[in-house]
Design an enzyme around this catalytic site. Structure first.
Site, PDB file in Angstrom:
ATOM      1  N   TYR A  35       8.543 -13.821  -9.921  1.00  0.00           N
ATOM      2  CA  TYR A  35       8.285 -12.388 -10.196  1.00  0.00           C
ATOM      3  C   TYR A  35       7.428 -12.359 -11.255  1.00  0.00           C
ATOM      4  CZ  TYR A  35      10.487  -7.794 -10.480  1.00  0.00           C
ATOM      5  OH  TYR A  35      10.763  -6.418 -10.481  1.00  0.00           O
ATOM      6  N   GLU A  85       1.332 -13.148  -1.866  1.00  0.00           N
ATOM      7  CA  GLU A  85       1.731 -14.170  -3.084  1.00  0.00           C
ATOM      8  C   GLU A  85       0.809 -15.539  -2.790  1.00  0.00           C
ATOM      9  OE1 GLU A  85       5.957 -14.621  -3.430  1.00  0.00           O
ATOM     10  OE2 GLU A  85       6.505 -12.591  -2.835  1.00  0.00           O
ATOM     11  N   LYS A 120      15.225  -9.908   2.551  1.00  0.00           N
ATOM     12  CA  LYS A 120      13.922 -10.849   2.419  1.00  0.00           C
ATOM     13  C   LYS A 120      14.197 -12.001   3.261  1.00  0.00           C
ATOM     14  CE  LYS A 120      12.178  -9.538  -1.734  1.00  0.00           C
ATOM     15  NZ  LYS A 120      10.795  -9.284  -1.734  1.00  0.00           N
ATOM     16  N   HIS A 132       3.321  -5.900 -11.567  1.00  0.00           N
ATOM     17  CA  HIS A 132       3.996  -5.943 -10.169  1.00  0.00           C
ATOM     18  C   HIS A 132       5.403  -5.477 -10.802  1.00  0.00           C
ATOM     19  CE1 HIS A 132       6.475  -6.274  -6.536  1.00  0.00           C
ATOM     20  NE2 HIS A 132       7.290  -7.387  -6.838  1.00  0.00           N
ATOM     21  N   GLU A 174       4.133  -0.544  -3.763  1.00  0.00           N
ATOM     22  CA  GLU A 174       3.450  -0.079  -4.858  1.00  0.00           C
ATOM     23  C   GLU A 174       2.205   0.763  -4.536  1.00  0.00           C
ATOM     24  OE1 GLU A 174       2.916  -3.638  -7.799  1.00  0.00           O
ATOM     25  OE2 GLU A 174       3.561  -4.411  -5.834  1.00  0.00           O
ATOM     26  N   GLU A 220       4.606  -8.504   0.896  1.00  0.00           N
ATOM     27  CA  GLU A 220       4.252  -9.008  -0.332  1.00  0.00           C
ATOM     28  C   GLU A 220       3.214 -10.143  -0.388  1.00  0.00           C
ATOM     29  OE1 GLU A 220       7.918  -9.993  -2.731  1.00  0.00           O
ATOM     30  OE2 GLU A 220       8.148  -7.935  -2.941  1.00  0.00           O
ATOM     31  N   ASP A 225      11.296 -18.090  -5.178  1.00  0.00           N
ATOM     32  CA  ASP A 225      10.344 -16.739  -5.076  1.00  0.00           C
ATOM     33  C   ASP A 225      10.226 -16.283  -6.716  1.00  0.00           C
ATOM     34  OD1 ASP A 225       8.183 -15.218  -4.184  1.00  0.00           O
ATOM     35  OD2 ASP A 225       9.549 -13.648  -3.552  1.00  0.00           O
ATOM     36  N   ASP A 228       5.599 -12.549   1.579  1.00  0.00           N
ATOM     37  CA  ASP A 228       7.039 -12.457   1.905  1.00  0.00           C
ATOM     38  C   ASP A 228       7.606 -10.990   2.091  1.00  0.00           C
ATOM     39  OD1 ASP A 228       9.767 -13.519   1.098  1.00  0.00           O
ATOM     40  OD2 ASP A 228       9.668 -12.662  -0.787  1.00  0.00           O
ATOM     41  N   THR A 276       5.194 -11.168  -5.832  1.00  0.00           N
ATOM     42  CA  THR A 276       4.114 -10.088  -5.481  1.00  0.00           C
ATOM     43  C   THR A 276       2.864 -10.284  -6.508  1.00  0.00           C
ATOM     44  OG1 THR A 276       5.454  -8.749  -4.309  1.00  0.00           O
ATOM     45  CG2 THR A 276       3.265  -7.828  -4.753  1.00  0.00           C
ATOM     46  N   THR A 315       9.681 -15.231   6.046  1.00  0.00           N
ATOM     47  CA  THR A 315       8.601 -15.234   5.051  1.00  0.00           C
ATOM     48  C   THR A 315       7.386 -16.074   5.584  1.00  0.00           C
ATOM     49  OG1 THR A 315      10.167 -15.621   3.143  1.00  0.00           O
ATOM     50  CG2 THR A 315       7.793 -16.509   2.704  1.00  0.00           C
ATOM     51  N   GLN A 373      17.078  -3.947   1.021  1.00  0.00           N
ATOM     52  CA  GLN A 373      17.064  -4.572  -0.531  1.00  0.00           C
ATOM     53  C   GLN A 373      17.569  -3.610  -1.692  1.00  0.00           C
ATOM     54  OE1 GLN A 373      13.121  -5.704  -1.594  1.00  0.00           O
ATOM     55  NE2 GLN A 373      13.732  -6.389  -3.708  1.00  0.00           N
ATOM     56  N   ARG A 426      13.383   2.284 -11.763  1.00  0.00           N
ATOM     57  CA  ARG A 426      14.247   2.673 -12.812  1.00  0.00           C
ATOM     58  C   ARG A 426      13.569   3.703 -13.906  1.00  0.00           C
ATOM     59  NH1 ARG A 426      14.639  -2.971 -12.567  1.00  0.00           N
ATOM     60  NH2 ARG A 426      13.123  -2.994 -14.143  1.00  0.00           N
ATOM     61  N   TYR A 474      21.194  -5.487  -3.587  1.00  0.00           N
ATOM     62  CA  TYR A 474      20.786  -6.348  -4.270  1.00  0.00           C
ATOM     63  C   TYR A 474      21.381  -6.463  -5.716  1.00  0.00           C
ATOM     64  CZ  TYR A 474      18.367  -3.497  -7.821  1.00  0.00           C
ATOM     65  OH  TYR A 474      17.769  -2.557  -9.153  1.00  0.00           O
ATOM     66  N   ARG A 487      12.607  -2.846   2.260  1.00  0.00           N
ATOM     67  CA  ARG A 487      12.989  -2.189   0.846  1.00  0.00           C
ATOM     68  C   ARG A 487      14.280  -1.518   0.942  1.00  0.00           C
ATOM     69  NH1 ARG A 487      10.018  -5.456  -2.269  1.00  0.00           N
ATOM     70  NH2 ARG A 487       7.765  -5.228  -1.665  1.00  0.00           N
TER      71      ARG A 487
END
Lengths: 405, 405
Positions: B124, B197, B249, B129, B353, B195, B122, B229, B339, B253, B236, B138, B240, B233
């Protein structure tokens, strides 16, 4: 019955209390599954055709298959039945006449990958390893991240590049930063490393939504292999945030050709280390560590002797965690411990730890030194476990030689 | 020749310029591969047995196989030959008499997973996204990490839990922090997400040490599917660091049942977005984006329309990156975009999002709101691409309904 009628001049680690399974090719015959005994392979395809396993399994196709996939899927009752019969055949002199013509010297066979690797998961379960890497990469923070003592951290690796011992390792190319803050460059890794690990092989699958508790470990896991999870530290350092290691790992992972069955590791069981804080209930149950002794040889010099017994998270906890979200297992799933490092400097399972990120190179018998691996270097990862009556059970070695691309 | 003799009252997206491949089960017959045409499946196993593909391929077993694995492995010349013959059979009225008895209505077949998923990667690759997630997770730092504009960030997912559209999705359990700094708890995820995709399916494998340049994309890639996917959250967020997403995850999927062949996407090719900085040479070459329009429906309300055309890293760059270290490809490798989010709020491909981490719930047609998914919710991911003469090519939808475990 601990001795085979097959006497060997010196201990091979493949005695009657071990009986590891692999896949062998010998002469013109297609690949077949086999048991290693002393210096020989006992091919089970040929043995089944000769009638030596008649009545042992409902489906003898399991034994005449080209690899271990069908035996893995057959489950614990079949595993016990095949092992019991093999113990009889190789242990009782009355079968010597029937068995001896089938045996092939180990140095006369080649070993393909013993099973089809489904998903490959790599954990990070050695506290000493995680702390060493924390100290190297984040010198100004606590060496362990807050989640580490609450769950066995892990991630998915590339199953398509899990290869058997002896497969040449091509030095990977990739992006790296030549210096902190510099622009990235692309080329061969300059920091090629090893990771000495132990992997467990799943036999019995699960459905999506099903979990495997700590207590159910032996209902699903067939046995163990040694794993060298080759790593390119410069590629890894640049790519791994925020989604984890990718190309720094995906180029190759080597495993030993023989799977040591869980039953053979009964004598190696030890109490798991004390865990503080006490894990949440889904990680508790009847579980144990394994007192396995690993050894890393680089061009013939032993550079490390990592002890597996002290691993913080046990294999049963790893499996329980991996399935706690309802993810299904497939036959052939491989989950490895992560680098095994002990508390002593000579017990670290990777060069980045042994040389403290290259700053303190290791010295080899020929007088040369290594921060990381050079082209032409050969790494041999070996391992053993306590057997019965003070003997040792051996894992097949994992060897790999570095080639430039 | 753009029209089939099979007229349909309204456009299905499965016209003669699409001809996507899948696997179907109909009645008592074992699974066979098929092409979707209008509202029907054209089973290729039955067609091959009826002699309709005689002489098209050296090995007709490719067409009578139980899934697409052998066709994927057969390579571009075979893909072109089968497509050309199918176009003839479904396009020229002279074949109607032979073909019509073989057709089965799409609503009368079930679709197993169309191919065996080897490794699942997968990426990114949507800048919007990645920036959205950076801002959410962050808030005090730059939204993109320094490596993001230099290489397509990606990681390996769990291939054993890639499932076909329609498979029930069991709400995963896992560890999460009830509040920042609190002790973790274990239980059903409270932040289940999607997600949206697009995934690409590898047909032609490579050897270890071999790379696939950006220019060689079409020599290896068979076609595209839609991918949802599913993501937990809260699980994760806690797990992570430092090795990336794992149990947040790995529970499921979902992919669409029909693979749209690369040839059918020729009209959808667009120039890739300008990349600043210019990537290193191994990520350069003759490549393109794809003008695919995605749509996310939640319980019948369209909540997002993500545009694929603006994806920062193109599929050819993703593949070149994934193999740049020498990692080999296998037939059935699936690599997804990550995503897909566009610059507008209504173009975001995940609920985290769309609802800005749950703070701004989406409102559904029935008046209810969602921060994340509730049990019983059904998500449908659809997609289309420009076809010939102003028509649209359709992807099969990816549906999934959430069940509690």
């Amino acid at each position: 019955m601990t001795d085979s009628w097959l006497t060997t001049p010196e201990p091979t680690g493949f005695g009657l209390d071990n009986l590891p399974y692999g896949t062998v090719v010998h002469g013109d015959r297609p690949p077949q599954i086999a048991i290693a005994i002393g210096g020989h392979a006992f091919p089970l395809g040929a043995a089944a055709e000769a009638g030596l396993f008649d009545g042992v399994l409902p489906d003898t196709g399991v034994l005449t298959a080209p690899n271990l996939d069908r035996l893995l899927a057959a489950g614990p009752a079949a595993w016990r039945a095949v092992r019991a019969r093999a113990t009889e055949l190789l242990g009782s002199r009355s079968h010597a006449e029937a068995v001896r013509p089938l045996l092939v010297r180990l140095d006369a066979v080649s070993n393909p990958l013993p099973f089809t690797v489904a998903d490959y998961v790599d954990f990070y379960s050695s506290r000493e390893h995680a702390e060493n890497l924390g100290r190297i990469f984040r010198p100004d923070s606590a060496p362990l991240l807050p989640n580490w003592t609450h769950l066995p951290i892990g991630y998915h690796g590339r199953s398509g590049t899990v290869v058997v011992s002896g497969t040449p390792i091509m030095r990977p190319h990739g992006q790296r930063l030549p210096a902190p803050g510099a622009e990235p460059v692309f080329g061969p890794t300059t920091r090629l490393d090893i990771e000495a690990e132990v992997g467990f092989v799943v036999g019995v699958p699960t459905r999506m939504g099903q979990t495997v508790s700590v207590d159910e470990f032996a209902d699903h896991v067939f046995g163990a292999v040694l794993v060298n999870d080759w790593s390119a530290r410069d590629i890894q350092a640049w790519e791994y945030q925020p989604l984890g290691p990718f190309l720094g790992k995906s180029f190759a992972t080597s495993i030993s050709p023989w799977i040591v069955p869980l039953e053979a590791l009964a004598e190696a069981r030890v109490a798991p280390p004390r865990q503080d804080p006490v894990p949440l209930p889904h990680l508790l149950g009847d579980h144990w560590g394994y007192d396995l002794s690993l050894r890393v040889d680089l061009n013939g010099t032993t550079v490390s002797r990592p002890p597996f017994a002290g691993l913080y998270w046990t294999p049963a906890q790893q499996l329980a965690h991996m399935t706690s979200n309802g993810a299904s297992l497939r036959t052939g799933d491989l989950f490895a411990s992560g680098t095994v490092s002990g508390p002593q400097p000579g017990q670290r399972g990777s060069l980045i730890e042994l040389t403290w990120n290259g700053a303190e190179p290791v010295r080899l018998a020929d007088g040369s030194t290594r921060g990381f691996l050079a082209d032409g270097d050969t790494v041999v990862l070996g391992g053993s476990a306590p057997g019965r009556d003070g003997t040792r059970i051996g894992f097949g070695a994992v060897t790999g030689t570095i080639h430039s691309r």
